[in-house]
Design a protein around this motif. Structure first.
Motif, PDB file in Angstrom:
ATOM      1  N   UNK A 122      39.915  39.932  30.904  1.00 28.20           N
ATOM      2  CA  UNK A 122      39.424  39.178  29.753  1.00 28.20           C
ATOM      3  C   UNK A 122      40.259  39.385  28.487  1.00 28.20           C
ATOM      4  N   UNK A 123      41.348  40.101  28.574  1.00 24.40           N
ATOM      5  CA  UNK A 123      42.153  40.452  27.400  1.00 24.40           C
ATOM      6  C   UNK A 123      41.290  41.096  26.317  1.00 24.40           C
ATOM      7  N   UNK A 124      40.438  42.025  26.743  1.00 23.73           N
ATOM      8  CA  UNK A 124      39.603  42.781  25.810  1.00 23.73           C
ATOM      9  C   UNK A 124      40.480  43.711  24.984  1.00 23.73           C
ATOM     10  N   UNK A 125      40.208  43.777  23.683  1.00 22.87           N
ATOM     11  CA  UNK A 125      40.977  44.644  22.793  1.00 22.87           C
ATOM     12  C   UNK A 125      40.144  45.786  22.224  1.00 22.87           C
ATOM     13  N   UNK A 142      37.417  40.491  22.409  1.00 20.47           N
ATOM     14  CA  UNK A 142      38.553  40.042  23.205  1.00 20.47           C
ATOM     15  C   UNK A 142      39.286  38.932  22.476  1.00 20.47           C
ATOM     16  N   UNK A 143      40.468  38.598  22.986  1.00 20.17           N
ATOM     17  CA  UNK A 143      41.277  37.531  22.408  1.00 20.17           C
ATOM     18  C   UNK A 143      41.536  36.470  23.475  1.00 20.17           C
ATOM     19  N   UNK A 144      41.152  35.231  23.173  1.00 19.97           N
ATOM     20  CA  UNK A 144      41.339  34.132  24.109  1.00 19.97           C
ATOM     21  C   UNK A 144      42.798  33.695  24.137  1.00 19.97           C
ATOM     22  N   UNK A 145      43.134  32.826  25.078  1.00 25.08           N
ATOM     23  CA  UNK A 145      44.513  32.360  25.227  1.00 25.08           C
ATOM     24  C   UNK A 145      45.008  31.633  23.988  1.00 25.08           C
ATOM     25  N   UNK A 146      44.087  31.002  23.248  1.00 27.79           N
ATOM     26  CA  UNK A 146      44.500  30.278  22.049  1.00 27.79           C
ATOM     27  C   UNK A 146      44.579  31.188  20.821  1.00 27.79           C
ATOM     28  N   UNK A 147      44.352  32.483  21.025  1.00 23.14           N
ATOM     29  CA  UNK A 147      44.434  33.436  19.926  1.00 23.14           C
ATOM     30  C   UNK A 147      43.138  33.683  19.206  1.00 23.14           C
ATOM     31  N   UNK A 148      42.091  32.943  19.551  1.00 33.18           N
ATOM     32  CA  UNK A 148      40.800  33.134  18.907  1.00 33.18           C
ATOM     33  C   UNK A 148      40.090  34.381  19.469  1.00 33.18           C
ATOM     34  N   UNK A 149      39.478  35.135  18.577  1.00 34.22           N
ATOM     35  CA  UNK A 149      38.729  36.312  19.010  1.00 34.22           C
ATOM     36  C   UNK A 149      37.309  35.910  19.424  1.00 34.22           C
ATOM     37  N   UNK A 150      36.776  36.608  20.400  1.00 39.06           N
ATOM     38  CA  UNK A 150      35.371  36.440  20.760  1.00 39.06           C
ATOM     39  C   UNK A 150      34.763  37.816  21.040  1.00 39.06           C
ATOM     40  N   UNK A 151      33.477  37.921  20.772  1.00 44.01           N
ATOM     41  CA  UNK A 151      32.764  39.177  20.933  1.00 44.01           C
ATOM     42  C   UNK A 151      31.469  38.926  21.691  1.00 44.01           C
ATOM     43  N   UNK A 152      31.161  39.801  22.628  1.00 49.29           N
ATOM     44  CA  UNK A 152      29.890  39.765  23.335  1.00 49.29           C
ATOM     45  C   UNK A 152      29.289  41.164  23.308  1.00 49.29           C
ATOM     46  N   UNK A 153      28.002  41.259  22.993  1.00 52.39           N
ATOM     47  CA  UNK A 153      27.296  42.529  23.082  1.00 52.39           C
ATOM     48  C   UNK A 153      26.029  42.345  23.908  1.00 52.39           C
ATOM     49  N   UNK A 154      25.578  43.428  24.519  1.00 55.42           N
ATOM     50  CA  UNK A 154      24.371  43.383  25.327  1.00 55.42           C
ATOM     51  C   UNK A 154      23.194  42.889  24.498  1.00 55.42           C
ATOM     52  N   UNK A 155      23.052  43.432  23.288  1.00 59.61           N
ATOM     53  CA  UNK A 155      21.917  43.066  22.442  1.00 59.61           C
ATOM     54  C   UNK A 155      21.933  41.598  22.056  1.00 59.61           C
ATOM     55  N   UNK A 156      23.055  41.139  21.549  1.00 61.20           N
ATOM     56  CA  UNK A 156      23.120  39.787  20.999  1.00 61.20           C
ATOM     57  C   UNK A 156      23.157  38.703  22.067  1.00 61.20           C
ATOM     58  N   UNK A 157      23.747  39.001  23.220  1.00 61.74           N
ATOM     59  CA  UNK A 157      24.054  37.955  24.191  1.00 61.74           C
ATOM     60  C   UNK A 157      23.389  38.145  25.545  1.00 61.74           C
ATOM     61  N   UNK A 158      22.494  39.127  25.635  1.00 57.66           N
ATOM     62  CA  UNK A 158      21.760  39.356  26.882  1.00 57.66           C
ATOM     63  C   UNK A 158      20.358  39.907  26.595  1.00 57.66           C
TER      64      UNK A 158
END
Length: 258
Positions: free
Chosen positions: A98-101, A137-153
């Motif tokens: 996932x290209x996690x940073x 993480x950083x997507x292929x287009x350079x945009x950052x995205x974030x997922x957390x257990x609390x917020x997204x599950x």
């Protein structure tokens, strides 16, 4: 990759960590050995605070990105070598897949004290556990995205979890809430993949040195604790209610290991 970290001896896990250090994948801090290791920040070429196999590790006290800020990056210390190896493998997989940073957590390093101020001797105190919160993480287009257990599950409202909670009386009749038809497919697939990877390295079906058994699915009984776990224990640190903002992973028994 060799055996699951949970199925390895401390000596074999430490030897693999030394091999990873020789290959410039990680760095170990100070004098370590089979009885315990500390990771050091290393980006593959030079020191970098908190960098473990390409992913920067940060404590997120709030357990959410809606408020609060992650701590200064810090590589975990005082770890059982098997837990350290499982964490390194997780970071490698997150980076490659996932290209996690950045990886966020609510506790990895060993040591600390309990609520009575006594040295902690459970799986966390012995450096055998990880409370995993989420990633940036950083997507292929350079945009950052974030997922957390609390917020997204763990607080996601679905037909089964109205308002983000399993209704009183649900008992052990749980399943993966993000299989709901209205859930975001990427988020659903991400957490399922994280669960499957975690259950392949840390304790899953038993607290023994299980080998390459097929991992459980979300909603089945497992030593991997999460928001949809069938165990319910309101007001305690043990059931799904206490894991709405993180995934608990451990090597070996929950209590004190010899």
């Amino acid at each position: 990759m060799s055996d699951p970290a949970r199925a390895m001896s401390k000596e074999d896990a430490y030897a693999e960590l030394l091999d990873l250090q020789s290959g410039d994948v990680i760095r170990l801090e100070g004098q370590g050995g089979p009885d315990g290791v500390s990771l050091d920040g290393w980006d593959g070429e030079q020191p970098q605070d908190g960098n473990v196999a390409g992913v920067v590790v940060r404590y997120l006290a709030s357990g959410t990105v809606t408020f609060g800020q992650p701590s200064h990056p810090a590589a975990p210390d005082r770890l059982d070598p098997r837990n350290a190896l499982a964490l390194v493998r997780l970071c490698q997989w997150l980076k490659d897949t996932y290209n996690v940073v950045e990886l966020y957590h609510l506790g990895i390093s060993g040591g600390g004290v309990d609520s009575q101020g006594r040295p902690r001797t459970d799986c966390h105190g012995q450096g055998r556990a990880v409370d995993f919160v989420g990633v940036k993480a950083v997507a292929e287009d350079g945009e950052e995205w974030t997922l957390t257990v609390s917020d997204d599950w763990g607080t996601v409202s679905t037909a089964a979890t109205p308002g983000g909670n399993w209704p009183p009386g649900t008992g052990s009749d749980t399943f993966y809430r993000l299989d709901d038809e209205d859930a975001d497919p990427f988020t659903r697939d991400f957490w399922r993949a994280v669960y499957e990877f975690a259950a392949s390295e840390w304790q899953d079906r038993t607290d023994g040195p299980d080998g390459l058994d097929t991992p459980t699915s979300i909603g089945e009984r497992s030593f991997v604790m999460h928001p949809d776990h069938p165990a319910t224990a309101p007001g305690t640190p043990h059931g799904r209610e206490a894991h709405k903002n993180h995934i608990h992973l451990q090597i070996g028994v929950t209590g004190t290991a010899a």
